[in-house]
Design an enzyme around this catalytic site. Structure first.
Site, PDB file in Angstrom:
ATOM      1  N   SER A  11      10.995  17.112  24.842  1.00 10.39           N
ATOM      2  CA  SER A  11      11.264  16.820  23.437  1.00 10.39           C
ATOM      3  C   SER A  11      12.556  16.032  23.337  1.00 10.39           C
ATOM      4  O   SER A  11      13.486  16.229  24.136  1.00 10.39           O
ATOM      5  CB  SER A  11      11.385  18.122  22.636  1.00 10.39           C
ATOM      6  N   TYR A  58      14.880  26.407  20.828  1.00 13.51           N
ATOM      7  CA  TYR A  58      13.962  25.320  21.181  1.00 13.51           C
ATOM      8  C   TYR A  58      14.701  24.234  21.961  1.00 13.51           C
ATOM      9  O   TYR A  58      14.218  23.749  22.981  1.00 13.51           O
ATOM     10  CB  TYR A  58      13.348  24.744  19.907  1.00 13.51           C
TER      11      TYR A  58
END
Length: 281
Positions: free
Chosen positions: A147, A160
């Site tokens: 990501s 995250y």
């Protein structure tokens, strides 16, 4: 020409493969004539995925397995099941991921689950599948879904960010290991999606925002960059061109080099400097 691992009768395994980017990848591999194993925790979606894939390719070339990628024994069983059914694996896409949201001092169980799925899932998959893939002695690919948040680490979802930063570091180390292993024809790649409209990002929306890519667009881009040999598969979207992503990444690295405050891009004292940096003034 497609990547040499993407050929008829080769075997692709995709975790988190019953929806979103994972299912789009499974569909693309099936259309290329590959045998496909979709692994996911959602058994209802697994059944739906099997039905859809069986309309593209022979049902005998499709398998689904319920897997918790955070657990070594579950991933070990997945690898064994694929080997028994299809003889081995040529493409492994470690794609399973969750983003329920997190706060720095929030519930520790939430942190454990996010890091367990997003980071340990990729570590488990790579460590368990890679030896058998190398032993096959032919071209193969391990794709790990990262990501942009694991690179620029924006505020707001620290668990995250930590998990995806770990995926980046692990995948870099994996590729270094693979390229130095004798008689190894396996390469690792870090998929870095842009804004993709999936169940993970929908947040209650039913229509794709104009700025988002579809899962299919993301997979098409991934396959093109695999063919080109990219390790970092940095995807744009309809809102953010690659040039802007590059500026954001360079600014994040500059925090260390310039000894700026961490996450200075979001620091009020650096707002003007970041704007000038992006605009090239």
């Amino acid at each position: 020409m497609p990547h040499p691992a993407i050929v008829k009768d080769n075997v692709a395994v995709i975790t988190g493969g019953a929806s979103g980017i994972g299912f789009a990848a499974a569909t693309a591999f099936a259309r290329a004539g590959m045998k496909v194993c979709v692994a996911d925790v959602d058994e209802t979606r697994l059944a739906e995925a099997a039905t859809k894939l069986s309309s593209i390719t022979a049902a005998t070339d499709v398998m689904t397995v319920s897997v918790d990628v955070s657990k070594v024994e579950s991933v070990t069983e997945l690898e064994r099941a694929v080997r028994e059914r299809f003889g081995g694996t040529d493409i492994l896409m470690n794609n399973a991921g969750i983003q329920p949201g997190s706060t720095l001092f929030g519930e520790p169980d939430n942190w454990q689950r996010i890091i367990g799925v997003n980071m340990w899932g990729i570590i488990n998959g790579s460590r368990i599948f890679a030896p058998g893939m190398i032993a096959r002695g032919k071209p193969g690919v391990i794709i790990n879904t990262g990501s942009k948040q694991g690179i620029t680490t924006p505020p707001g979802d620290p668990a995250y960010n930590v998990s995806k930063a770990g995926v980046k570091a692990f995948t870099e180390a994996l590729q270094h290991e693979l390229r130095n292993a004798k008689d190894c024809h396996i390469t690792a790649h870090l998929l870095i999606p842009g804004f993709v409209f999936t169940g993970l990002t929908a947040k209650g929306r039913t229509e794709k925002p104009a700025g988002a890519w579809t899962s299919e667009q993301t997979v098409d881009f991934m396959l093109t960059r695999l063919e080109a040999g990219d390790f970092y598969i940095l995807c744009p979207d309809n809102d953010v061109p690659r040039a802007l992503d590059e500026k954001r990444i360079l600014w994040a690295a500059g925090d260390i080099v310039e000894n700026r405050p961490p996450l200075s891009r979001w620091h009020p004292d650096y707002a003007d400097a970041f704007k000038k940096f992006v605009e090239g003034d």
